[in-house]
Design a protein around this motif. Structure first.
Motif, PDB file in Angstrom:
ATOM      1  N   GLU A  12       0.837  -1.210   0.000  1.00 36.02           N
ATOM      2  CA  GLU A  12       0.000   0.000   0.000  1.00 36.02           C
ATOM      3  C   GLU A  12       0.865   1.252   0.000  1.00 36.02           C
ATOM      4  N   ARG A  42       2.529   1.954  -3.332  1.00 34.44           N
ATOM      5  CA  ARG A  42       1.600   2.560  -4.295  1.00 34.44           C
ATOM      6  C   ARG A  42       1.406   4.048  -4.006  1.00 34.44           C
ATOM      7  N   GLU A  43       1.270   4.389  -2.732  1.00 32.62           N
ATOM      8  CA  GLU A  43       1.097   5.798  -2.370  1.00 32.62           C
ATOM      9  C   GLU A  43       2.328   6.620  -2.737  1.00 32.62           C
ATOM     10  N   GLN A  83       2.473   7.304  -6.417  1.00 38.28           N
ATOM     11  CA  GLN A  83       1.577   8.390  -6.815  1.00 38.28           C
ATOM     12  C   GLN A  83       2.197   9.744  -6.511  1.00 38.28           C
TER      13      GLN A  83
END
Length: 114
Positions: free
Chosen positions: A89, A92-93, A96
């Motif tokens: 998680e 992925r953050e 971004q």
């Protein structure tokens, strides 16, 4: 100096699209075309990034690497699985955030109408 020429609306729009695709103004496209020089795409300069943000991201990355090593070393139990899930998680953050800071700003070029 201004040079005015008559063109159809279709030609004008097409020329603007070509200039935009090559990353130059319409004026620059015309000058280079008439001078026999191919107008090539400009390289976008990356936006300046706050050094404190870079340091913080580096700290986070370091912590993530330590957690990933721990999870790979343990390879047992629900704790390691939970850590790996959270690492995914966070990865992925961070991707971004990185993507948002790597995008070059849209270059609005105000060319006078033809």
């Amino acid at each position: 100096m201004w040079v005015k020429i008559r063109v159809t609306e279709e030609q004008r729009m097409r020329w603007h699209r070509v200039a935009e695709a090559r990353g130059v103004s319409l004026s620059e496209l015309v000058r280079r075309s008439l001078d026999g020089v191919r107008a090539v795409r400009r390289r976008h300069q990356p936006r300046p990034v706050d050094p404190e943000l870079l340091r913080e991201l580096a700290r986070i990355g370091n912590n993530l690497n330590q957690l990933a090593r721990w999870a790979n070393r343990e390879k047992r139990g629900a704790d390691a699985v939970a850590v790996v899930a959270r690492l995914i998680e966070l990865d992925r953050e961070l991707a971004q955030i990185r993507k948002a800071h790597e995008r070059a700003p849209a270059q609005a070029q105000a060319d006078p109408p033809c």
